[in-house]
Design a protein around this motif. Structure first.
Motif: not given
Length: 173
Positions: A116, A138, A141
């Motif tokens: 990502y 993303k 996370e």
């Protein structure tokens, strides 16, 4: 001839001998032993850059291996090969399958984050700022999850989270 019998260096030969001994004394089924043999041959091929051969071995191991924990590592290694070949969508699929079977696999979480992050960089280069920031979010996370599982690993990711302010979005890790 199985790849495990072709190893040239001392460490590979030693690992192979030890693995064969462990395989003989462990109370496992014939299918489990065969799955491990394919997995071992896949790892050996992968370490030599023989990705097609490694994938063949991993797919054979998946057909035989029933244990979810062991299957998660096979799937993870398949993801590694696809990622190294630039097939990021396939890599993500295999990393997620590995995590479905073993949520305690920080290396899969890290590799998803890396993909990502890379996609975020590419989007920023293409002047697609919203998409880039979405990809970075993303990545953040997934890195947070990986760091929760392995707090002493992924130091560069921890620094990136701090310097980009993404560490503060949720209570640390």
């Amino acid at each position: 001839m199985p790849r495990s019998q072709k190893n040239d260096n001392f460490i590979d030969k030693t690992f192979t001998v030890m693995a064969d001994i462990v395989l003989k004394i462990l109370p496992t089924s014939k299918a489990e032993k065969e799955a491990f043999s394919y997995y071992r041959d896949g790892m050996s091929a992968q370490s030599e850059g023989e990705y097609a051969e490694a994938l063949e071995n991993y797919y054979e191991a998946l057909k035989l291996e029933e244990d979810p924990y062991d299957r998660s590592y096979i799937l993870y290694n398949i993801g590694l090969i696809y990622a190294s070949n630039g097939e990021y969508i396939k890599a993500l699929e295999y990393y997620h399958q590995a995590l479905d079977l073993n949520s305690q696999l920080p290396q899969a979480l890290n590799n998803i984050a890396v993909i990502y992050h890379y996609q975020g960089l590419k989007a920023i280069e293409a002047k697609k700022l919203d998409l880039g920031n979405s990809m970075f979010d993303k990545a953040a996370e997934y890195w947070k999850q990986a760091i929760r599982l392995a707090p002493n690993n992924y130091i560069e990711a921890q620094n990136w989270l701090k310097t980009t302010g993404r560490l503060l979005e949720t209570n640390n890790f």
